[in-house]
Write a protein that holds these residues in place. Structure first.
Motif, PDB file in Angstrom:
ATOM      1  N   LYS A  33       1.723 -14.552  -4.212  1.00  0.00           N
ATOM      2  CA  LYS A  33       0.718 -15.135  -5.096  1.00  0.00           C
ATOM      3  C   LYS A  33       1.411 -15.882  -6.240  1.00  0.00           C
ATOM      4  CE  LYS A  33      -2.982 -12.227  -3.539  1.00  0.00           C
ATOM      5  NZ  LYS A  33      -2.696 -10.962  -2.878  1.00  0.00           N
ATOM      6  N   GLU A  67      -3.620   0.662  -8.115  1.00  0.00           N
ATOM      7  CA  GLU A  67      -3.406  -0.733  -8.475  1.00  0.00           C
ATOM      8  C   GLU A  67      -3.770  -0.919  -9.934  1.00  0.00           C
ATOM      9  OE1 GLU A  67      -4.228  -3.690  -5.544  1.00  0.00           O
ATOM     10  OE2 GLU A  67      -5.826  -2.439  -4.730  1.00  0.00           O
ATOM     11  N   ARG A 122      -2.046 -11.340   5.951  1.00  0.00           N
ATOM     12  CA  ARG A 122      -2.574 -10.010   5.683  1.00  0.00           C
ATOM     13  C   ARG A 122      -1.455  -9.040   5.264  1.00  0.00           C
ATOM     14  NH1 ARG A 122      -5.893  -9.098   4.213  1.00  0.00           N
ATOM     15  NH2 ARG A 122      -6.652  -7.210   5.138  1.00  0.00           N
ATOM     16  N   PHE A 147     -12.300   2.765  -4.547  1.00  0.00           N
ATOM     17  CA  PHE A 147     -13.260   1.735  -4.159  1.00  0.00           C
ATOM     18  C   PHE A 147     -13.814   2.103  -2.791  1.00  0.00           C
ATOM     19  CE2 PHE A 147     -10.623  -0.504  -1.025  1.00  0.00           C
ATOM     20  CZ  PHE A 147      -9.364  -0.023  -1.348  1.00  0.00           C
ATOM     21  N   ILE A 198       0.826  -1.203   0.000  1.00  0.00           N
ATOM     22  CA  ILE A 198       0.000   0.000   0.000  1.00  0.00           C
ATOM     23  C   ILE A 198       0.861   1.254   0.000  1.00  0.00           C
ATOM     24  CG2 ILE A 198      -1.598   1.359   1.419  1.00  0.00           C
ATOM     25  CD1 ILE A 198      -3.064  -1.122   2.125  1.00  0.00           C
ATOM     26  N   GLY A 246     -13.363  -6.177  -9.776  1.00  0.00           N
ATOM     27  CA  GLY A 246     -13.235  -6.294  -8.324  1.00  0.00           C
ATOM     28  C   GLY A 246     -12.011  -5.602  -7.746  1.00  0.00           C
ATOM     29  N   ARG A 247     -11.235  -4.929  -8.604  1.00  0.00           N
ATOM     30  CA  ARG A 247     -10.062  -4.205  -8.105  1.00  0.00           C
ATOM     31  C   ARG A 247     -10.017  -2.849  -8.803  1.00  0.00           C
ATOM     32  NH1 ARG A 247      -6.062  -5.850  -5.184  1.00  0.00           N
ATOM     33  NH2 ARG A 247      -6.512  -8.048  -5.506  1.00  0.00           N
ATOM     34  N   TYR A 248     -10.161  -1.806  -8.039  1.00  0.00           N
ATOM     35  CA  TYR A 248     -10.298  -0.476  -8.616  1.00  0.00           C
ATOM     36  C   TYR A 248      -9.319   0.484  -7.945  1.00  0.00           C
ATOM     37  CZ  TYR A 248     -14.507  -3.021  -9.696  1.00  0.00           C
ATOM     38  OH  TYR A 248     -15.366  -4.007 -10.098  1.00  0.00           O
ATOM     39  N   CYS A 253     -13.983  -9.283   2.622  1.00  0.00           N
ATOM     40  CA  CYS A 253     -13.896  -8.609   3.917  1.00  0.00           C
ATOM     41  C   CYS A 253     -12.675  -9.155   4.631  1.00  0.00           C
ATOM     42  CB  CYS A 253     -15.166  -8.904   4.721  1.00  0.00           C
ATOM     43  SG  CYS A 253     -15.189  -8.200   6.374  1.00  0.00           S
ATOM     44  N   ALA A 254     -11.937  -8.274   5.280  1.00  0.00           N
ATOM     45  CA  ALA A 254     -10.723  -8.734   5.942  1.00  0.00           C
ATOM     46  C   ALA A 254     -10.460  -7.899   7.179  1.00  0.00           C
ATOM     47  CB  ALA A 254      -9.541  -8.617   4.979  1.00  0.00           C
ATOM     48  N   THR A 274     -11.556 -11.954  -1.867  1.00  0.00           N
ATOM     49  CA  THR A 274     -11.692 -11.539  -0.464  1.00  0.00           C
ATOM     50  C   THR A 274     -12.655 -10.361  -0.376  1.00  0.00           C
ATOM     51  OG1 THR A 274      -9.433 -12.236  -0.045  1.00  0.00           O
ATOM     52  CG2 THR A 274     -10.439 -10.826   1.600  1.00  0.00           C
ATOM     53  N   GLN A 293     -15.053   1.139   1.071  1.00  0.00           N
ATOM     54  CA  GLN A 293     -15.001   0.208   2.200  1.00  0.00           C
ATOM     55  C   GLN A 293     -16.016   0.611   3.256  1.00  0.00           C
ATOM     56  OE1 GLN A 293     -10.981   0.163   3.752  1.00  0.00           O
ATOM     57  NE2 GLN A 293     -10.382  -1.553   2.441  1.00  0.00           N
ATOM     58  N   MET A 326     -14.705  -4.147   4.761  1.00  0.00           N
ATOM     59  CA  MET A 326     -15.203  -4.934   3.630  1.00  0.00           C
ATOM     60  C   MET A 326     -15.184  -4.101   2.360  1.00  0.00           C
ATOM     61  SD  MET A 326     -19.087  -5.385   4.834  1.00  0.00           S
ATOM     62  CE  MET A 326     -19.482  -4.551   6.351  1.00  0.00           C
ATOM     63  N   GLY A 327     -15.011  -4.773   1.245  1.00  0.00           N
ATOM     64  CA  GLY A 327     -14.974  -4.132  -0.059  1.00  0.00           C
ATOM     65  C   GLY A 327     -16.366  -4.132  -0.662  1.00  0.00           C
ATOM     66  N   LEU A 355      -1.007  -5.838   5.790  1.00  0.00           N
ATOM     67  CA  LEU A 355      -0.698  -4.634   6.558  1.00  0.00           C
ATOM     68  C   LEU A 355       0.135  -4.989   7.770  1.00  0.00           C
ATOM     69  CD1 LEU A 355      -3.349  -4.191   4.851  1.00  0.00           C
ATOM     70  CD2 LEU A 355      -3.839  -2.343   6.409  1.00  0.00           C
TER      71      LEU A 355
HETATM   72  P1  ATP Z   1      -6.267  -7.742  -1.898  1.00  0.00           P
HETATM   73  O1  ATP Z   1      -5.464  -8.887  -1.382  1.00  0.00           O
HETATM   74  O2  ATP Z   1      -7.466  -8.159  -2.675  1.00  0.00           O
HETATM   75  O3  ATP Z   1      -5.431  -6.702  -2.588  1.00  0.00           O
HETATM   76  P2  ATP Z   1      -6.047  -6.234   0.523  1.00  0.00           P
HETATM   77  O4  ATP Z   1      -5.482  -7.180   1.496  1.00  0.00           O
HETATM   78  O5  ATP Z   1      -5.173  -5.239  -0.134  1.00  0.00           O
HETATM   79  O6  ATP Z   1      -6.885  -7.026  -0.602  1.00  0.00           O
HETATM   80  P3  ATP Z   1      -7.448  -4.774   2.591  1.00  0.00           P
HETATM   81  O7  ATP Z   1      -6.484  -3.680   2.683  1.00  0.00           O
HETATM   82  O8  ATP Z   1      -7.505  -5.763   3.681  1.00  0.00           O
HETATM   83  O9  ATP Z   1      -7.304  -5.500   1.165  1.00  0.00           O
HETATM   84  O10 ATP Z   1      -8.911  -4.144   2.376  1.00  0.00           O
HETATM   85  C1  ATP Z   1     -10.095  -4.783   2.847  1.00  0.00           C
HETATM   86  C2  ATP Z   1     -11.014  -5.130   1.697  1.00  0.00           C
HETATM   87  O11 ATP Z   1     -11.179  -4.034   0.807  1.00  0.00           O
HETATM   88  C3  ATP Z   1     -10.517  -6.229   0.797  1.00  0.00           C
HETATM   89  O12 ATP Z   1     -10.798  -7.489   1.348  1.00  0.00           O
HETATM   90  C4  ATP Z   1     -11.299  -5.999  -0.460  1.00  0.00           C
HETATM   91  O13 ATP Z   1     -12.603  -6.543  -0.349  1.00  0.00           O
HETATM   92  C5  ATP Z   1     -11.387  -4.500  -0.514  1.00  0.00           C
HETATM   93  N1  ATP Z   1     -10.361  -3.956  -1.430  1.00  0.00           N
HETATM   94  C6  ATP Z   1      -9.056  -3.767  -1.194  1.00  0.00           C
HETATM   95  N2  ATP Z   1      -8.442  -3.225  -2.259  1.00  0.00           N
HETATM   96  C7  ATP Z   1      -9.402  -3.056  -3.196  1.00  0.00           C
HETATM   97  C8  ATP Z   1      -9.419  -2.518  -4.530  1.00  0.00           C
HETATM   98  N3  ATP Z   1      -8.323  -2.023  -5.092  1.00  0.00           N
HETATM   99  N4  ATP Z   1     -10.590  -2.507  -5.197  1.00  0.00           N
HETATM  100  C9  ATP Z   1     -11.716  -2.990  -4.647  1.00  0.00           C
HETATM  101  N5  ATP Z   1     -11.774  -3.486  -3.404  1.00  0.00           N
HETATM  102  C10 ATP Z   1     -10.631  -3.529  -2.683  1.00  0.00           C
END
Ligand code: ATP
Ligand code: MG
Length: 434
Positions: free
Chosen positions: A216, A121, A264, A131, A62, A126-128, A288-289, A286, A133, A312-313, A266
């Motif tokens: 990954k 990113e 995770r 986005f 991040i 699903g990845r923007y 929600c985390a 994922t 939360q 949650m996303g 972070l």
């Molecule tokens: P990922 O492994 O998918 O990159 P992350 O570990 O970076 O997720 P977190 O920082 O834990 O994600 O954020 C919590 C939630 O926010 C994620 O589980 C996901 O649902 C959502 N999220 C994170 N990054 C994005 C993104 N770029 N676009 C859409 N949703 C996102």
């Protein structure tokens, strides 16, 4: 003609077709969080860059790669210039706000927030880059009871939304100290296999070796699978915390899978970490985390305070709702008001306001922009309203109004305008019953 300006890649409009699903989601979440005693907090979207460096960690994806920073500007009052960033996540700002306002000093807090986050990113489904939360944070509750409550809230939300195929992955990272010791073991192990590491992992070996477990890259799978197991190196208190959490989840009947590789992305997590994952969204599974971050408040200058939360996303959850065919209640108008002619327009606009005064929650759309009767009738049909109210010059002269059901059977009737306030709610209720 000037060239159209497009939105920025990875930053999307949510168009009127899509907003009912969002509103339904937001309302469901708000009601649920309220029902567990959580209070909403709203933070700025821009914070000092240093906040995220300190909270999320300098060597995380991040902060290293994904943060949008803004040019710093001198404060007009002559204050110090500082770097600013669009928030990539909400926990850092929430903790900052909590400390700043004295909310997490000698008291428990259960907080939530919702809003846009920004990460540079590679955009895909699903990845923007912008986005949304919904985040939940709790402070000054040290035990596994709150971890379990947060997980139960997630499970309940999926159930209330009608979502299926979301399962829980669970792990414990131990205390920061225990993790330090484990980290050394990992460095030893991965250093001994240095030639098998990819470039990213070689870099992480020096900066953040735990993240190698999170790789990954399929080519590294075997190496990672044979790495020392974090669970065999948990401190005894963390092991006890983790066992109690499992016991509480078992008691509530919430299934989970323990995944020792779940670390995770972070830096701030300690002990419990969890993810809600679906296989219905490809690699962006994922939804929600979260987890426990007992060290963060102190790290940001507050008194040592245990904390646990999740985010949650929302886009991913909305995609899942679509994929699973979940119907969201539509906001079709009760009434569309047709007004043909100047006298009808004058009378009609006044009647519309009287109806809104008299009938709380009435959803009434007035025809605006003129048009003959036929044009207005088409608009009424397109609006999806239950009824058309029809006012023309003749009706105005007779002090009447036409009422025509637009769905199902039922003939147009004429009512004295003076009876409308009384009759309309009855007719609406009768139509609801059908
Ligand atoms: P990922 O492994 O998918 O990159 P992350 O570990 O970076 O997720 P977190 O920082 O834990 O994600 O954020 C919590 C939630 O926010 C994620 O589980 C996901 O649902 C959502 N999220 C994170 N990054 C994005 C993104 N770029 N676009 C859409 N949703 C996102
Ligand atoms: Mg990410």
């Amino acid at each position: 003609m000037a060239k159209n300006i497009q939105s920025i890649r990875g930053m999307h409009d949510i168009l009127p077709d899509a907003t009912p699903a969002w509103q339904y989601f937001e309302k469901t979440v708000r009601t649920l969080l309220n029902g567990y005693g959580y209070s909403e907090i709203r933070m700025p979207i821009v914070e000092q860059t240093d906040l995220f460096k300190r909270a999320v960690g300098e060597v995380t994806d991040i902060v290293e790669k994904e943060m949008y920073t803004l040019e710093s500007r001198q404060d007009t009052e002559g204050g110090e210039a500082f770097g600013m960033a669009l928030r990539p996540e909400g926990t850092a700002g929430c903790v900052r706000a909590g400390i700043q306002a004295g909310l997490i000093f000698n008291q428990q807090q259960r907080l939530w927030y919702a809003g846009p986050m920004f990460r540079a990113e590679r955009p895909q489904k699903g990845r923007y880059r912008q986005f949304t939360q919904v985040g939940v944070e709790t402070f000054a509750i040290a035990g596994p009871d709150i971890d379990a409550e947060l997980i139960a809230m997630g499970a309940r939300l999926w159930k209330q939304l009608g979502l299926t195929n979301i399962h829980l992955e669970l792990n414990s990272l131990g205390t920061l100290e225990a993790r330090q010791a484990y980290r050394e073991l990992l460095v030893e192990y991965f250093s001994a296999h240095h030639e098998l590491l990819d470039e990213d992992s070689k870099r992480r070996l020096l900066t953040n070796p735990l993240r190698i477990l999170d790789t990954k890259n399929p080519a590294m799978r075997d190496l990672v699978a044979a790495a020392p197991n974090l669970h065999e190196h948990l401190d005894s208190e963390s092991a006890e915390h983790f066992a109690q959490l499992q016991n509480l989840l078992d008691g509530m009947g919430i299934p989970y899978r323990i995944n020792p590789r779940l670390v995770r992305g972070l830096d701030y997590y300690s002990r419990t970490v969890f993810e809600w994952v679906t296989d219905a969204l490809g690699s962006q599974g994922t939804v929600c985390a979260g987890g426990r971050y007992d060290g963060l408040v102190e790290q940001l200058g507050g008194r040592p305070t245990p904390a646990c939360g999740f985010a949650m996303g929302v886009e991913r959850l909305i995609l899942l709702m679509e994929a699973q065919g979940i119907q969201t209640p539509s906001a079709a108008p009760d009434v569309f008001l047709i007004m043909a002619g100047d006298a009808a327009l004058r009378a009609g606009m006044a009647i519309a306001e009287q109806l809104r005064d008299a009938i709380p929650g009435l959803n009434l759309v007035s025809n605006c922009g003129g048009g003959n009767f036929k044009t207005q009738m088409k608009r009424a049909d397109k609006s999806n309203a239950h009824f058309a109210l029809i006012l023309g010059e003749n009706e105005v002269q007779r002090a009447e109004i036409g009422l025509k059901p637009l769905r199902g059977s039922g003939e147009q009737i004429n009512l004295p305008i003076s009876q409308l306030v009384e009759q309309l709610p009855l007719l609406m209720a009768a139509a609801q019953q059908q």
